[in-house]
Design a protein around this motif. Structure first.
Motif, PDB file in Angstrom:
ATOM      1  N   ASP A   1      28.264  31.133 -16.653  1.00 28.53           N
ATOM      2  CA  ASP A   1      28.603  32.446 -16.112  1.00 28.53           C
ATOM      3  C   ASP A   1      29.481  32.230 -14.883  1.00 28.53           C
ATOM      4  OD1 ASP A   1      28.772  35.010 -15.132  1.00 28.53           O
ATOM      5  OD2 ASP A   1      26.619  35.300 -14.891  1.00 28.53           O
ATOM      6  N   VAL A   2      30.770  32.431 -15.035  1.00 23.98           N
ATOM      7  CA  VAL A   2      31.697  32.152 -13.929  1.00 23.98           C
ATOM      8  C   VAL A   2      31.456  33.054 -12.727  1.00 23.98           C
ATOM      9  CG1 VAL A   2      33.514  31.150 -15.350  1.00 23.98           C
ATOM     10  CG2 VAL A   2      33.515  33.604 -14.918  1.00 23.98           C
ATOM     11  N   THR A   3      30.826  34.201 -12.930  1.00 19.26           N
ATOM     12  CA  THR A   3      30.560  35.089 -11.795  1.00 19.26           C
ATOM     13  C   THR A   3      29.480  34.513 -10.881  1.00 19.26           C
ATOM     14  OG1 THR A   3      28.925  36.409 -13.006  1.00 19.26           O
ATOM     15  CG2 THR A   3      31.236  37.136 -13.110  1.00 19.26           C
ATOM     16  N   MET A   4      28.752  33.517 -11.359  1.00 22.15           N
ATOM     17  CA  MET A   4      27.723  32.882 -10.542  1.00 22.15           C
ATOM     18  C   MET A   4      28.256  31.659  -9.793  1.00 22.15           C
ATOM     19  SD  MET A   4      25.244  34.889 -10.991  1.00 22.15           S
ATOM     20  CE  MET A   4      23.960  33.996 -10.163  1.00 22.15           C
TER      21      MET A   4
ATOM     22  N   GLN B   1      37.377  23.803  -7.883  1.00 25.11           N
ATOM     23  CA  GLN B   1      37.144  22.425  -8.336  1.00 25.11           C
ATOM     24  C   GLN B   1      37.370  22.313  -9.843  1.00 25.11           C
ATOM     25  OE1 GLN B   1      33.106  21.931  -6.894  1.00 25.11           O
ATOM     26  NE2 GLN B   1      33.792  20.293  -5.537  1.00 25.11           N
ATOM     27  N   ILE B   2      36.842  23.276 -10.589  1.00 22.52           N
ATOM     28  CA  ILE B   2      37.008  23.256 -12.046  1.00 22.52           C
ATOM     29  C   ILE B   2      38.479  23.348 -12.401  1.00 22.52           C
ATOM     30  CG2 ILE B   2      36.575  24.566 -14.173  1.00 22.52           C
ATOM     31  CD1 ILE B   2      33.794  25.261 -12.892  1.00 22.52           C
ATOM     32  N   ARG B   3      39.172  24.234 -11.742  1.00 20.07           N
ATOM     33  CA  ARG B   3      40.606  24.403 -12.001  1.00 20.07           C
ATOM     34  C   ARG B   3      41.365  23.110 -11.696  1.00 20.07           C
ATOM     35  NH1 ARG B   3      44.509  25.755 -14.789  1.00 20.07           N
ATOM     36  NH2 ARG B   3      46.274  26.726 -13.815  1.00 20.07           N
ATOM     37  N   ALA B   4      41.012  22.463 -10.609  1.00 25.36           N
ATOM     38  CA  ALA B   4      41.679  21.209 -10.238  1.00 25.36           C
ATOM     39  C   ALA B   4      41.410  20.124 -11.281  1.00 25.36           C
ATOM     40  CB  ALA B   4      41.211  20.755  -8.858  1.00 25.36           C
ATOM     41  N   ILE B   5      40.184  20.071 -11.778  1.00 27.39           N
ATOM     42  CA  ILE B   5      39.847  19.073 -12.794  1.00 27.39           C
ATOM     43  C   ILE B   5      40.667  19.287 -14.055  1.00 27.39           C
ATOM     44  CG2 ILE B   5      38.013  18.338 -14.386  1.00 27.39           C
ATOM     45  CD1 ILE B   5      36.053  18.860 -12.004  1.00 27.39           C
ATOM     46  N   THR B   6      40.831  20.533 -14.461  1.00 26.40           N
ATOM     47  CA  THR B   6      41.576  20.801 -15.693  1.00 26.40           C
ATOM     48  C   THR B   6      43.048  20.434 -15.577  1.00 26.40           C
ATOM     49  OG1 THR B   6      42.033  23.119 -15.139  1.00 26.40           O
ATOM     50  CG2 THR B   6      40.002  22.670 -16.375  1.00 26.40           C
ATOM     51  N   GLU B   7      43.542  20.310 -14.368  1.00 26.27           N
ATOM     52  CA  GLU B   7      44.949  19.982 -14.147  1.00 26.27           C
ATOM     53  C   GLU B   7      45.196  18.482 -14.018  1.00 26.27           C
ATOM     54  OE1 GLU B   7      47.608  22.184 -14.063  1.00 26.27           O
ATOM     55  OE2 GLU B   7      46.106  23.566 -14.833  1.00 26.27           O
ATOM     56  N   THR B   8      44.133  17.669 -14.070  1.00 26.59           N
ATOM     57  CA  THR B   8      44.321  16.220 -13.919  1.00 26.59           C
ATOM     58  C   THR B   8      44.798  15.593 -15.223  1.00 26.59           C
ATOM     59  OG1 THR B   8      42.049  15.672 -14.562  1.00 26.59           O
ATOM     60  CG2 THR B   8      42.457  16.118 -12.207  1.00 26.59           C
TER      61      THR B   8
ATOM     62  N   GLU C   1      32.851  16.114 -18.548  1.00 26.42           N
ATOM     63  CA  GLU C   1      31.747  15.560 -17.757  1.00 26.42           C
ATOM     64  C   GLU C   1      31.816  16.047 -16.306  1.00 26.42           C
ATOM     65  OE1 GLU C   1      31.804  11.301 -18.037  1.00 26.42           O
ATOM     66  OE2 GLU C   1      31.547  11.338 -20.220  1.00 26.42           O
ATOM     67  N   ASP C   2      33.006  15.995 -15.720  1.00 26.68           N
ATOM     68  CA  ASP C   2      33.179  16.423 -14.328  1.00 26.68           C
ATOM     69  C   ASP C   2      32.876  17.910 -14.161  1.00 26.68           C
ATOM     70  OD1 ASP C   2      33.893  13.817 -13.758  1.00 26.68           O
ATOM     71  OD2 ASP C   2      36.039  14.247 -13.581  1.00 26.68           O
ATOM     72  N   ILE C   3      33.321  18.713 -15.108  1.00 18.86           N
ATOM     73  CA  ILE C   3      33.069  20.154 -15.047  1.00 18.86           C
ATOM     74  C   ILE C   3      31.582  20.428 -15.237  1.00 18.86           C
ATOM     75  CG2 ILE C   3      33.490  22.379 -16.179  1.00 18.86           C
ATOM     76  CD1 ILE C   3      36.346  21.282 -16.837  1.00 18.86           C
ATOM     77  N   MET C   4      30.942  19.719 -16.168  1.00 21.97           N
ATOM     78  CA  MET C   4      29.507  19.907 -16.392  1.00 21.97           C
ATOM     79  C   MET C   4      28.701  19.595 -15.136  1.00 21.97           C
ATOM     80  SD  MET C   4      28.756  21.169 -19.319  1.00 21.97           S
ATOM     81  CE  MET C   4      27.010  20.804 -19.373  1.00 21.97           C
ATOM     82  N   ALA C   5      29.141  18.589 -14.381  1.00 22.27           N
ATOM     83  CA  ALA C   5      28.463  18.254 -13.125  1.00 22.27           C
ATOM     84  C   ALA C   5      28.506  19.419 -12.152  1.00 22.27           C
ATOM     85  CB  ALA C   5      29.081  17.005 -12.511  1.00 22.27           C
ATOM     86  N   ILE C   6      29.595  20.159 -12.160  1.00 20.12           N
ATOM     87  CA  ILE C   6      29.736  21.319 -11.267  1.00 20.12           C
ATOM     88  C   ILE C   6      28.878  22.476 -11.728  1.00 20.12           C
ATOM     89  CG2 ILE C   6      31.337  23.070 -10.394  1.00 20.12           C
ATOM     90  CD1 ILE C   6      33.522  20.836 -10.569  1.00 20.12           C
TER      91      ILE C   6
END
Length: 88
Positions: free
Chosen positions: A52-55, A63-70, A79-84
């Motif tokens: 739920d992105v609203t949470m 951070q998620i957006r930055a990870i997707t741009e790597t 894995e990195d996004i799941m950690a967040i």
């Protein structure tokens, strides 16, 4: 007396205009956040992650957006996004 009424009318108009501008800025910021949340929600779907992105905080969204741009591979990004999102 006429000068006092003109000054009062001018002050009232300026005060009302400032309040309108403040309300408009808040609305625009909220709309921007909603658009950012929708962008991240789409990216989460691409990586098959349910959250739920609203949470999420603005920092987590960024951070998620930055990870997707790597240049990392898809599994590493997931894995990195799941950690967040697991910290929600």
């Amino acid at each position: 007396m006429k000068k006092i009424l003109i000054a009062l009318a001018t002050a009232t108009t300026l005060a009302a205009t400032g309040a309108f501008a403040d309300a408009h800025e808040e609305m625009t910021m909220g709309e921007g956040l909603t658009m950012f949340e929708a962008l991240v929600a789409n990216e989460l779907a691409e990586y098959d992650i349910e959250a739920d992105v609203t949470m999420l905080t603005l920092g987590q969204l960024a951070q998620i957006r930055a990870i997707t741009e790597t240049d990392e591979n898809t599994e590493k990004k997931r894995e990195d996004i799941m950690a967040i999102v697991s910290d929600m």
